[in-house]
Enzyme design. Structure first.
Site, short mmCIF file in Angstrom:
data_model
loop_
_atom_site.label_atom_id
_atom_site.label_comp_id
_atom_site.label_asym_id
_atom_site.label_seq_id
_atom_site.Cartn_x
_atom_site.Cartn_y
_atom_site.Cartn_z
N SER A 1 39.86 72.40 52.89
CA SER A 1 41.30 72.14 52.91
C SER A 1 41.75 71.31 51.71
CB SER A 1 41.71 71.43 54.21
OG SER A 1 41.15 70.14 54.27
N ASP B 1 31.20 70.84 52.74
CA ASP B 1 31.29 70.02 53.95
C ASP B 1 32.08 70.76 55.03
OD1 ASP B 1 30.79 67.70 55.40
OD2 ASP B 1 32.60 66.68 54.69
N ASP C 1 29.44 74.27 60.34
CA ASP C 1 29.86 73.43 61.46
C ASP C 1 30.27 74.32 62.63
OD1 ASP C 1 30.90 71.67 63.26
OD2 ASP C 1 32.39 70.79 61.90
N HIS D 1 36.33 61.25 61.78
CA HIS D 1 36.91 61.25 60.45
C HIS D 1 38.21 60.46 60.47
CE1 HIS D 1 34.62 65.22 60.08
NE2 HIS D 1 34.06 64.39 59.22
N HIS E 1 28.53 61.28 59.69
CA HIS E 1 29.88 61.51 59.19
C HIS E 1 30.80 60.37 59.65
CE1 HIS E 1 29.64 65.85 57.88
NE2 HIS E 1 28.48 65.69 58.50
N ASN F 1 28.37 59.91 54.93
CA ASN F 1 29.55 60.57 54.37
C ASN F 1 30.76 59.63 54.31
OD1 ASN F 1 27.80 62.78 54.73
ND2 ASN F 1 29.47 64.14 55.30
#
Length: 283
Positions: free
Chosen positions: A53, A83, A105, A179, A207, A229
């Site tokens: 994205s 990723d 994923d 995230h 992550h 990450n």
């Protein structure tokens, strides 16, 4: 120098350090330059990560070419990583473009379906000599820090079942991480890492490290996390430094002066992440 960092990830898992993976905002040269410069100065491997994205503006191919060019300018191992690839097609595009590692994923899928799509990617990636990261336990995405219930704490038995069905090179597991910026103290379940470590030595991935207590990150590394990450912290730091340049520099409209200022300042932020990972001097 361009590599896939797999051997170093395995070594990191054994020796108790991690390799930082930095989201480069779709191939932003200033961010990539800062990552490579910091890694070279501290003699650390580094992973340049790309989330699709964020590549909507410049294109996935722009990221790859910019990252590969910068990797060729330094003498430490640099890998170019997809990723959160959300399906077989994007992983195949990444392989064609020259990514040196990919993540599939399938964490939103039932275990059997997740393993099936992971195996599909693994079979093709092996032909390219590219390692594959998988995920079990869907990672939350925090919306501007809005607190959300931790739903991604994976059962170690589910991890064992997943690994009986597929064998990725590295594995991200949900332990309460997310995230984005956390609001308050995140409830990170290191006991899950400890339980998983009892039945597999696969390098693990953490992550959502932005805003996580450094002590928690260090403990996770001791429990086998070989890749940490960072995305949110770096993108906000970059914008902050650019704004400082606008305010402080006699830039006369020269955007390269602002970019250089922001990139040089960001080097120090990346160095802190490298120091946290314990990867200083590992190459």
């Amino acid at each position: 120098m361009l590599t896939n960092n797999l051997d170093l990830l395995r070594r990191a898992s054994r020796e108790g350090f991690a390799i930082p993976a930095i989201n480069t905002q779709g191939g932003n040269y200033d961010i990539i330059r800062a990552c490579c410069k910091a890694a070279e100065e501290l003699r650390s491997p580094i992973i340049l990560a790309h989330y699709v994205s964020t590549g909507a503006y410049s294109g996935n191919d722009w990221f790859v070419e910019t990252a590969k060019w910068c990797a060729g300018k330094v003498d430490v191992p640099v890998s170019v990583h997809l990723d959160h690839g959300d399906g077989f097609p994007i992983c195949m595009e990444a392989l064609r473009l020259g990514f040196t590692s990919v993540m599939i994923d399938g964490s939103t899928l039932p275990i059997e379906e997740n393993a099936a799509v992971t195996n599909e990617v693994i079979r093709t990636a092996r032909c390219f000599g590219v390692p594959v990261e998988a995920e079990i336990g869907e990672l939350l995405r925090l919306d501007n820090g809005v607190p959300m219930e931790n739903k991604n704490i994976v059962d170690p038995e589910d991890v064992k079942r997943f690994l009986s069905l597929c064998q990725p090179d590295t594995l991200a597991i949900g332990i309460g991480n997310a995230h984005g910026y956390y609001r308050g103290k995140p409830d990170i379940h290191l006991d899950v890492l400890a339980a998983v470590r009892k039945f597999t030595d696969i390098p693990l991935v953490l992550h959502g490290c932005t805003g996580m207590e450094e002590g928690i990150v260090r403990q996770s590394i001791r429990l086998g996390v070989a890749k940490i990450n960072f995305g949110t912290e770096i993108r906000y730091k970059y914008v902050q430094h650019y704004q400082e340049g606008l305010e402080k520099l006699e830039h006369q409209g020269h955007s390269w002066k602002l970019s250089q200022y922001a990139s040089d300042a960001l080097v120090e932020d990346v160095k802190k992440i490298i120091q946290l990972s314990g990867s200083v001097g590992k190459v």
